[in-house]
Design a protein around this motif. Structure first.
Motif, mmCIF file in Angstrom:
data_model
loop_
_atom_site.group_PDB
_atom_site.id
_atom_site.type_symbol
_atom_site.label_atom_id
_atom_site.label_comp_id
_atom_site.label_asym_id
_atom_site.label_seq_id
_atom_site.Cartn_x
_atom_site.Cartn_y
_atom_site.Cartn_z
ATOM 1 N N HIS A 1 28.346 -20.617 3.372
ATOM 2 C CA HIS A 1 30.218 -21.013 3.139
ATOM 3 C C HIS A 1 31.257 -20.049 2.667
ATOM 4 O O HIS A 1 31.866 -19.423 3.839
ATOM 5 N N VAL A 2 30.546 -19.630 2.180
ATOM 6 C CA VAL A 2 32.132 -18.619 1.250
ATOM 7 C C VAL A 2 31.634 -17.083 2.589
ATOM 8 O O VAL A 2 33.493 -16.820 2.761
ATOM 9 N N ALA A 3 30.790 -16.705 2.542
ATOM 10 C CA ALA A 3 30.917 -15.774 2.862
ATOM 11 C C ALA A 3 31.114 -15.869 4.615
ATOM 12 O O ALA A 3 31.922 -14.892 5.010
ATOM 13 N N GLU A 4 30.776 -16.972 5.032
ATOM 14 C CA GLU A 4 31.288 -16.989 6.528
ATOM 15 C C GLU A 4 33.017 -17.252 7.205
ATOM 16 O O GLU A 4 33.553 -16.541 7.332
ATOM 17 N N GLU A 5 33.505 -17.841 5.754
ATOM 18 C CA GLU A 5 34.508 -18.039 5.467
ATOM 19 C C GLU A 5 35.413 -16.638 5.209
ATOM 20 O O GLU A 5 36.702 -16.110 6.349
ATOM 21 N N ARG A 6 35.020 -15.804 4.750
ATOM 22 C CA ARG A 6 35.206 -14.449 4.457
ATOM 23 C C ARG A 6 35.071 -13.058 5.784
ATOM 24 O O ARG A 6 36.361 -12.740 6.435
ATOM 25 N N ARG B 1 38.649 -14.530 7.959
ATOM 26 C CA ARG B 1 39.317 -14.175 7.417
ATOM 27 C C ARG B 1 38.980 -12.374 8.147
ATOM 28 O O ARG B 1 40.612 -12.024 8.468
ATOM 29 N N ASP B 2 37.992 -11.789 7.376
ATOM 30 C CA ASP B 2 38.257 -10.561 7.605
ATOM 31 C C ASP B 2 38.157 -9.984 9.545
ATOM 32 O O ASP B 2 39.208 -8.947 9.386
ATOM 33 N N ALA C 1 41.597 -8.010 10.656
ATOM 34 C CA ALA C 1 41.435 -7.291 12.135
ATOM 35 C C ALA C 1 41.383 -6.902 13.445
ATOM 36 O O ALA C 1 42.528 -6.559 13.996
ATOM 37 N N LEU C 2 41.324 -8.423 14.059
ATOM 38 C CA LEU C 2 42.199 -8.593 16.006
ATOM 39 C C LEU C 2 43.844 -8.815 15.137
ATOM 40 O O LEU C 2 44.775 -8.256 16.203
ATOM 41 N N GLN C 3 44.206 -9.060 14.482
ATOM 42 C CA GLN C 3 45.685 -9.165 14.222
ATOM 43 C C GLN C 3 46.196 -7.790 13.810
ATOM 44 O O GLN C 3 47.568 -7.331 14.477
#
Length: 134
Positions: free
Chosen positions: A47-52, A55-56, A60-62
């Protein structure tokens, strides 16, 4: 049989015979419970890895979304024709294309040139090894 509870305490009266054996027996018993926690820990890490990752990816898209090139691609200005009427922007009797008000993102070289000169001093008039007066 050294980990059996019967060697550590009396099963009927619950009197402790050997405290160290009871400690070892409890540790062995609890290790089975701790091993079952592995699935919950793995689920948390996933879950933490998926959130990270999300977020990344969003960051990147922003960063990429700020460029005018992507904005024009998303608005449909990258076509060579008007998508509504089908008229060409090139060739014979081209349709007028309104100029884009978006600024292209500056390149690294443009940002470096805009930051000003790196060395503002002058070497003219200073005596050195290459000077005629030396």
């Amino acid at each position: 049989m050294q980990y059996c509870e019967g060697a550590a305490y009396n099963l009927v009266s619950h009197e402790i015979k050997d405290a160290s054996k009871l400690e070892v027996s409890n540790a062995v018993t609890n290790s089975g419970v701790a091993s079952k926690m592995g699935a919950a820990v793995d689920k948390h890490h996933k879950h933490v890895a998926e959130e990270r990752y999300q977020r990344d990816k969003r960051r990147a898209l922003q960063r990429f979304n700020k460029t005018s090139h992507l904005k024009e691609m998303m608005d449909g200005r990258h076509h060579d024709y008007d998508v509504v009427t089908g008229e060409s922007f090139y060739g014979r009797n081209p349709k007028f294309r309104a100029p884009s008000r978006l600024q292209r993102a500056p390149t690294t070289w443009d940002r470096l040139a805009a930051s000003g000169p790196v060395y503002s001093g002058t070497i003219a008039g200073k005596r050195g090894a290459t000077s005629k007066a030396a």
